[in-house]
Write a protein that holds these residues in place. Structure first.
Motif, PDB file in Angstrom:
ATOM      1  N   GLU A  73      31.777  -4.487  64.267  1.00  0.00           N
ATOM      2  CA  GLU A  73      32.303  -3.168  63.913  1.00  0.00           C
ATOM      3  C   GLU A  73      31.193  -2.148  63.708  1.00  0.00           C
ATOM      4  OE1 GLU A  73      35.745  -3.120  61.187  1.00  0.00           O
ATOM      5  OE2 GLU A  73      35.421  -5.282  60.996  1.00  0.00           O
ATOM      6  N   TYR A  74      29.941  -2.610  63.657  1.00  0.00           N
ATOM      7  CA  TYR A  74      28.779  -1.747  63.519  1.00  0.00           C
ATOM      8  C   TYR A  74      28.859  -0.900  62.254  1.00  0.00           C
ATOM      9  CZ  TYR A  74      28.260  -3.450  68.211  1.00  0.00           C
ATOM     10  OH  TYR A  74      28.160  -4.293  69.296  1.00  0.00           O
ATOM     11  N   LEU A  75      29.056  -1.619  61.148  1.00  0.00           N
ATOM     12  CA  LEU A  75      29.144  -1.000  59.824  1.00  0.00           C
ATOM     13  C   LEU A  75      27.924  -1.378  59.004  1.00  0.00           C
ATOM     14  CD1 LEU A  75      32.877  -1.855  59.027  1.00  0.00           C
ATOM     15  CD2 LEU A  75      31.986   0.299  59.953  1.00  0.00           C
ATOM     16  N   ASN A  76      27.637  -0.602  57.976  1.00  0.00           N
ATOM     17  CA  ASN A  76      26.546  -0.920  57.065  1.00  0.00           C
ATOM     18  C   ASN A  76      26.717  -2.314  56.474  1.00  0.00           C
ATOM     19  OD1 ASN A  76      24.507   1.162  56.787  1.00  0.00           O
ATOM     20  ND2 ASN A  76      26.147   2.497  56.049  1.00  0.00           N
ATOM     21  N   TYR A  93      21.936   8.401  59.862  1.00  0.00           N
ATOM     22  CA  TYR A  93      22.249   9.511  60.761  1.00  0.00           C
ATOM     23  C   TYR A  93      21.143  10.555  60.696  1.00  0.00           C
ATOM     24  CZ  TYR A  93      26.872   7.432  61.013  1.00  0.00           C
ATOM     25  OH  TYR A  93      27.914   6.559  61.213  1.00  0.00           O
ATOM     26  N   SER A  94      20.680  10.954  61.877  1.00  0.00           N
ATOM     27  CA  SER A  94      19.580  11.917  61.939  1.00  0.00           C
ATOM     28  C   SER A  94      19.560  12.570  63.313  1.00  0.00           C
ATOM     29  CB  SER A  94      18.252  11.215  61.664  1.00  0.00           C
ATOM     30  OG  SER A  94      17.168  12.082  61.902  1.00  0.00           O
ATOM     31  N   GLU A  95      19.127  13.805  63.348  1.00  0.00           N
ATOM     32  CA  GLU A  95      18.966  14.488  64.635  1.00  0.00           C
ATOM     33  C   GLU A  95      17.641  14.117  65.284  1.00  0.00           C
ATOM     34  OE1 GLU A  95      21.143  16.070  66.148  1.00  0.00           O
ATOM     35  OE2 GLU A  95      22.625  16.700  64.657  1.00  0.00           O
ATOM     36  N   ARG A 110      19.343   4.304  63.759  1.00  0.00           N
ATOM     37  CA  ARG A 110      19.279   5.738  63.460  1.00  0.00           C
ATOM     38  C   ARG A 110      19.803   6.505  64.663  1.00  0.00           C
ATOM     39  NH1 ARG A 110      13.719   6.885  61.502  1.00  0.00           N
ATOM     40  NH2 ARG A 110      14.494   5.842  59.637  1.00  0.00           N
ATOM     41  N   LEU A 111      20.843   7.293  64.451  1.00  0.00           N
ATOM     42  CA  LEU A 111      21.524   7.971  65.562  1.00  0.00           C
ATOM     43  C   LEU A 111      22.099   9.294  65.115  1.00  0.00           C
ATOM     44  CD1 LEU A 111      24.772   5.861  66.222  1.00  0.00           C
ATOM     45  CD2 LEU A 111      23.466   5.810  64.127  1.00  0.00           C
ATOM     46  N   PRO A 112      22.506  10.159  66.050  1.00  0.00           N
ATOM     47  CA  PRO A 112      23.045  11.479  65.701  1.00  0.00           C
ATOM     48  C   PRO A 112      24.293  11.381  64.827  1.00  0.00           C
ATOM     49  CG  PRO A 112      22.469  11.391  68.016  1.00  0.00           C
ATOM     50  CD  PRO A 112      22.357   9.988  67.502  1.00  0.00           C
ATOM     51  N   PRO A 113      24.545  12.386  63.980  1.00  0.00           N
ATOM     52  CA  PRO A 113      25.660  12.350  63.028  1.00  0.00           C
ATOM     53  C   PRO A 113      27.039  12.174  63.655  1.00  0.00           C
ATOM     54  CG  PRO A 113      24.124  14.098  62.461  1.00  0.00           C
ATOM     55  CD  PRO A 113      23.700  13.571  63.791  1.00  0.00           C
ATOM     56  N   SER A 115      27.923  10.277  66.124  1.00  0.00           N
ATOM     57  CA  SER A 115      28.012   9.034  66.899  1.00  0.00           C
ATOM     58  C   SER A 115      29.188   8.174  66.448  1.00  0.00           C
ATOM     59  CB  SER A 115      26.719   8.235  66.758  1.00  0.00           C
ATOM     60  OG  SER A 115      25.617   8.980  67.221  1.00  0.00           O
ATOM     61  N   ASP A 116      29.921   7.645  67.423  1.00  0.00           N
ATOM     62  CA  ASP A 116      31.048   6.771  67.115  1.00  0.00           C
ATOM     63  C   ASP A 116      30.636   5.303  67.291  1.00  0.00           C
ATOM     64  OD1 ASP A 116      30.858   6.499  69.849  1.00  0.00           O
ATOM     65  OD2 ASP A 116      32.770   7.477  70.294  1.00  0.00           O
ATOM     66  N   GLN A 117      31.589   4.399  67.141  1.00  0.00           N
ATOM     67  CA  GLN A 117      31.295   2.969  67.232  1.00  0.00           C
ATOM     68  C   GLN A 117      30.752   2.602  68.605  1.00  0.00           C
ATOM     69  OE1 GLN A 117      34.225   0.241  65.626  1.00  0.00           O
ATOM     70  NE2 GLN A 117      33.768  -1.283  67.192  1.00  0.00           N
ATOM     71  N   GLU A 118      31.299   3.199  69.649  1.00  0.00           N
ATOM     72  CA  GLU A 118      30.839   2.893  71.003  1.00  0.00           C
ATOM     73  C   GLU A 118      29.370   3.263  71.179  1.00  0.00           C
ATOM     74  OE1 GLU A 118      31.969   3.813  75.701  1.00  0.00           O
ATOM     75  OE2 GLU A 118      32.992   4.886  74.077  1.00  0.00           O
ATOM     76  N   LYS A 119      28.975   4.414  70.638  1.00  0.00           N
ATOM     77  CA  LYS A 119      27.581   4.852  70.722  1.00  0.00           C
ATOM     78  C   LYS A 119      26.668   3.873  69.986  1.00  0.00           C
ATOM     79  CE  LYS A 119      24.064   7.643  71.404  1.00  0.00           C
ATOM     80  NZ  LYS A 119      23.447   7.805  72.739  1.00  0.00           N
ATOM     81  N   LYS A 120      27.111   3.399  68.821  1.00  0.00           N
ATOM     82  CA  LYS A 120      26.328   2.421  68.065  1.00  0.00           C
ATOM     83  C   LYS A 120      26.138   1.143  68.884  1.00  0.00           C
ATOM     84  CE  LYS A 120      28.243   4.092  63.676  1.00  0.00           C
ATOM     85  NZ  LYS A 120      29.123   3.754  62.537  1.00  0.00           N
TER      86      LYS A 120
END
Length: 238
Positions: A73-76, A93-95, A110-113, A115-120
């Motif tokens: 699920e790509y959760l913390n 989350y970071s630019e 670390r990914l853009p704010p 971002s959804d699960q697919e992006k993760k």
């Protein structure tokens, strides 16, 4: 397409422009498939399948018993594995400074704010492919020198039914990106196994003898891979 019935086991037969018969027992449920030369008689294929019946049942039993990962699920604090070790996922989350990093016992994603699960999933799987490629290169160089062979191309990708494959004619090997989650010794075993096919295409006595001479403990690495949980796949979507 044809079928061969072995008691309660149905074998799907596909005729191809090949020289030898190839038998597969495929996950997740142990479906049996045979690729056979175009002109091979179906009765001959049936006799071959019967001769492999004990092996087919053994492989089906292994698939039923092998543990499988739950869907990611790509959760913390979700558990993920790198080189056989358990890490906890940390989402940030970071630019800027987008990427995947190992920090202590955590995989920092670390990914853009937005971002959804697919992006993760895409980012993490790309990272697994990259670290596997980096780890495989020195192993390939090592065994190329030892075996006296050349690997022209290396492909790393998600593979559902194999840990690796070799195309002797093209002098290329493919590695399953899931190997980045397993112990490093497992990766070396697969690298050697696939490169050995540049010397011997088939899993015959010569192949086994070559493996024994270069990696005497290869069977224990194979067994460790067979015991390891399989990556989750949405098999129903195939």
């Amino acid at each position: 397409m044809a079928e061969v019935q072995l008691g309660d086991i149905t074998v799907d037969v596909v005729f191809k422009d090949i020289k030898n018969v190839h038998l597969s027992v495929c996950p997740p449920d142990g479906k049996v498939k045979i690729a056979a030369p175009i002109r091979m008689n179906l009765d001959t294929i049936r006799v071959y399948a019967i001769s492999k019946l004990a092996w087919i049942k053994q492989q089906q039993r292994k698939l039923r018993e092998q543990a499988r990962e739950t869907p990611r699920e790509y959760l913390n604090l979700e558990s993920h594995y790198v080189w056989g070790q358990r890490y906890l996922l940390s989402i940030a989350y970071s630019e800027n400074a987008v990427g995947v990093f190992l920090k202590h016992r955590k995989i920092v994603l670390r990914l853009p704010p937005d971002s959804d699960q697919e992006k993760k999933q895409i980012m993490l799987e790309a990272w697994y492919r990259e670290i596997l490629k980096q780890a495989a290169q020195p192993l390939i160089a090592k065994w190329a020198s030892v075996l006296g062979v050349t690997v022209s191309k290396v492909f790393v990708q998600r593979m559902k039914t194999k840990w690796g494959s070799c195309n002797p004619k093209a002098q290329s090997i493919r590695l399953n990106s899931e190997l980045a989650k397993k112990a490093p010794a497992c990766l070396e075993y697969i690298v050697l196994h696939e490169m050995m096919h540049l010397l011997e295409r088939h899993h015959n006595d010569r192949f086994m003898a070559l493996m024994d001479s270069h990696m005497p403990n290869w069977r224990s690495q194979r067994d460790e891979l067979n015991r390891a949980p399989l990556g989750y796949e949405n098999w129903g979507a195939l």
